[in-house]
Design an enzyme around this catalytic site. Sequence first.
Site, PDB file in Angstrom:
ATOM      1  CD  GLU A 141      33.169  32.749 -61.033  1.00 51.37           C
ATOM      2  OE1 GLU A 141      32.562  31.940 -60.367  1.00 51.37           O
ATOM      3  OE2 GLU A 141      32.815  33.477 -62.079  1.00 51.37           O
TER       4      GLU A 141
ATOM      5  CB  CYS B  54      28.546  30.663 -60.436  1.00 50.35           C
ATOM      6  SG  CYS B  54      29.252  31.933 -61.025  1.00 50.35           S
TER       7      CYS B  54
END
Length: 479
Positions: free
Chosen positions: A253, A287
């Site tokens: 990720e 993010c």
Amino acid sequence: MNLKNKNLFLQKSLINGEFIKSNKKYSVSNPTNGEEIGTIPILNGKEIEKAITSSGEAFKKFKNFNAQEKSNILKKWHQLILENIDDLASILTLEQGKPLSEAKGEILYGASFVEFYAHEALRISGENLTSHKLNHKIITQKEAIGVVGAITPWNFPSAMITRKVAPAIAAGCSVILKPSELTPFSALALGILAIEAGFPAGLLNIVTGDADEIGKEFCANNLVKKISFTGSTHVGKLLAAGAGANLKKLSLELGGSAPFIILKDANQTLALKALMHAKFRNGGQACTCVNRIFIAKEIHDEFLEKFTLEVKKLKVGDGFDEKNNIGPMINEKAILKVERLIKDALEKGAKCEIGGNKIKEQFFSPTILTNIASDMDIAHEEIFGALAAIQKFSSIDEVITKANDTNYGLGSYIFGQNLNDILKISNALEFGMVAINEESFATSLAPFGGVKDSGFGREGSHLGIEEFLQIKTLHINFN
Ligand code: ADP
């Protein structure tokens, strides 16, 4: 720091059920004032290897736990996390800087994964398939993959851990965790509660020290069967190369560059509220935080005026002071990056509407830049700060092309009312997640993850546990 349970603040590593010290250690500082919070062991190669060996032993024993027993230790862990939420949030704000209310939100969010996977532990199932031969059966069963090496970042020092550890344990794996060197204390507090919840020795090890050395050992050591990483695309690619060389399963990720598209018919009140959240939560250091804002030219000036008024109201300062919405940036390097992006954009024709400067130490003023063009670094790099970069667009096709003009593909946002336009854009977006008239992806009930340079693998939902399972097929002849 005033903790109700002082034992939760620990300056050690966790190996095989024991909290250990080391002669070599490094200092962890508070981003709010630069003061040392404590020290953390730098484990040597032998100690890391020993930790992995104990994870291997724990995995062998954990295999004998039945589904209900696996579920029960997760349930207990969940309960203890909730009981200690105030202390966990204080430790988080101390080492990471985010406002205490956001830290509490993160602990709750993180705990929701433990609760969800306590239930999923009871639902691991296989299939009974039609055989190609008469009086034969084909049955698939899902088995725990083995020892999992987990590496987590500093921006969500608690939730990124539970999001990996809970599904891994529910699947029947043991976990060796390396938290970010900037925020190890939240990880260790979770480790203490895991032991209290009845995790057997070695089921969750927490190793600290040199990131590169630990990452290499995770990739090289044959006992580690899976690596789950959240962090930068650069490190993700290093780990992919290392894990690939030994054919280890991998979930990554990585970074993102979320577009936030506001169509001309958008409900502006809704879009504004969502933008404030999706841009400025955690000081822009997530993010999925909005990286590039695209506003339809018809409403650009009107929306910008409202947005600027809201940004003016944001208060930056110590996360323990309730009135503040944004804490410090994590370190000097993060500030320098935002300053570089602003300078480059201004030199190439951007306009600074508000902010643009460091306030003091690691505190940066919330900033809006307009007139962003594709030759500017800010149009392509992940900002990771409270800096909003706005571009205008004239057509649906133009905004699709611009939004996809990035190597990243994690989160994206669309605000509008015309269903055709929304579906056309959401179909065309090369992103793992699309929020439509919605501000957040944060729930344990949905798969979270990206495409392209944002990585692969999913966390959350029933899919999250699959990352830690492998399939065995039984061919049975009952003639
Ligand atoms: P950021 O730039 O946001 O800090 P990183 O990818 O550097 O993101 O850090 C995320 C996690 O990866 C942290 O736990 C960090 O210690 C770890 N890390 C950094 N470099 C390496 C490496 N070479 N191998 C393995 N892990 C690493």
